[in-house]
Write an enzyme that holds these catalytic residues in place. Structure first.
Site, short mmCIF file in Angstrom:
data_model
loop_
_atom_site.label_atom_id
_atom_site.label_comp_id
_atom_site.label_asym_id
_atom_site.label_seq_id
_atom_site.Cartn_x
_atom_site.Cartn_y
_atom_site.Cartn_z
N LYS A 1 54.76 21.10 45.22
CA LYS A 1 56.25 21.45 45.40
C LYS A 1 57.17 20.14 45.67
CE LYS A 1 57.22 25.48 47.45
NZ LYS A 1 57.74 26.68 46.42
C1 LIG Z 1 57.22 26.64 40.81
C2 LIG Z 1 56.80 27.59 41.45
N1 LIG Z 1 55.71 28.37 41.16
C3 LIG Z 1 54.99 29.17 41.80
C4 LIG Z 1 55.11 29.49 43.15
C5 LIG Z 1 54.58 30.40 43.87
O1 LIG Z 1 53.80 29.96 44.96
P1 LIG Z 1 53.72 30.68 46.32
O2 LIG Z 1 52.92 31.88 45.90
O3 LIG Z 1 52.79 29.71 47.05
O4 LIG Z 1 54.79 30.75 47.02
C6 LIG Z 1 56.54 28.85 43.76
C7 LIG Z 1 56.82 29.29 44.93
O5 LIG Z 1 56.71 28.55 45.99
C8 LIG Z 1 57.30 27.89 42.89
O6 LIG Z 1 58.09 27.26 43.45
#
Ligand SMILES: Cc1ncc(COP(=O)(O)O)c(C=O)c1O
Length: 328
Positions: free
Chosen positions: A160
């Site tokens: 992220k």
């Molecule tokens: C680009 C992206 N993909 C997928 C997710 C889903 O990840 P998570 O389930 O860990 O929140 C997120 C959110 O955080 C994201 O920003």
């Protein structure tokens, strides 16, 4: 600062608990110009039944945060366990009585011009009220974006990283302006990667299918929850394999997963109905299981949640500034 946010909210900034109104960065901060930060998103759901908040898998989020910071060589001077403790303290001190989103952020904080980062790092943890992401339960209309998902060899897609979210913002903005609720991004190979800020699952012939972590997706923690619940509680076959765009048009069910969005059913893609354009039965069951687990209602998944509890002593809610309990 959003006008909705209470400026007296207590946040953690470089180990000090201070009011939001006093947590500032300078205009020349490296991360502001070059996107050199790594953030997280963690949910705490308010349980009416237990009259307290439950943090959902905070340790996994903080471990991912620290690992991803390593990719950018950002040093976060606290352990994942300590970050959990700080978060619990913030949730208690701010005396929230509704569902919360926790935003940890670590970033290159030197104030100078020049893209090569210095070894000067900062971090913050902010917890703020955050209601339901979905405005209705009827399901979303998603559109395949003309923007491609960032490639791991350009900007690491599994992390992220702040700057990487230009990709999500472009796709999301285009989707909304084109009348869709969400964007679905393909990767440079032309396979389905994920939504703008969420992972993607489809159901075909009762198997749950999602792209593998090598398809330039973010390694979602909600994705992991869904795979676990589907296998263990529903006996479903879960397959990680590349997904073609046109499979989205012929699948039985489709949904997006993420900390903010939870489990979001998709009932139309590119103006085509997914099956009969209604929320699918497997999606509905997974969604219910996920929220039951998040609210601490499933004994077998109670280890996923951390009950927040409340402050024992009666203090003023935002009494500021608080003692620096986690300095470094
Ligand atoms: C680009 C992206 N993909 C997928 C997710 C889903 O990840 P998570 O389930 O860990 O929140 C997120 C959110 O955080 C994201 O920003």
């Amino acid at each position: 600062m959003s006008s909705e946010l209470d400026p007296n909210l207590i946040v953690c900034f470089n180990g000090r608990n201070i009011p939001l109104r006093d947590a500032h960065v300078g205009i020349l901060t490296h991360a502001l110009h070059y996107g050199t930060g790594v953030f997280e998103g963690i949910r705490a759901y308010w349980s009416d039944a237990e009259h307290q908040l439950f943090l959902l898998r905070p340790l996994e989020h903080y471990r991912r945060w620290k690992q991803n910071c390593g990719i950018l060589r950002i040093d976060v001077p606290i352990s994942a366990e300590h970050a959990c403790d700080i978060t619990l303290e913030l949730l208690r001190r701010n005396r929230f009585r509704s569902s919360i989103y926790v935003r940890p952020l670590a970033f290159k904080s030197a104030e100078r011009v020049g893209v090569s980062p210095d070894a000067e790092d900062s971090y913050a943890i902010v917890a703020l009220p955050f209601g339901e992401y979905l405005r209705n339960d009827k399901g979303l209309h998603a559109g395949v974006s003309s923007w491609r998902r960032i490639d791991d060899n350009a900007i690491p897609a599994r992390a992220k990283i702040c700057g990487a979210y230009v990709n999500s913002a472009l796709a999301s903005d285009d989707a909304r302006r084109s009348g869709f609720d969400e964007a679905i991004l393909l990767n440079e190979s032309g396979h389905v990667a994920e939504g703008a800020t969420c992972n993607l699952f489809m159901v075909r012939d009762r198997a749950l299918i999602t792209p593998p972590v090598t398809e330039n997706i973010l390694e979602g923690i909600t994705r992991d929850c869904v795979m676990t619940l589907a296998r263990r509680e529903m006996g479903l076959t879960v397959i990680e394999r590349p997904i073609d765009r046109s499979e989205l048009y012929v699948c039985d069910e489709l949904f997006l997963t993420g900390t903010a969005v939870g489990i979001a059913p998709v009932v139309r893609v590119d103006h085509r109905p997914v099956r009969d354009a209604a929320v699918g039965p497997l999606t509905a069951t997974i969604r219910q299981l996920y929220f039951d687990a998040a609210l601490g209602r499933l004994r077998a998944y109670r280890h996923w949640v951390v009950p927040v509890g409340s402050l024992e002593q009666e203090e003023e809610p935002h009494a500021a500034p608080l003692a620096a309990s986690h300095g470094h």
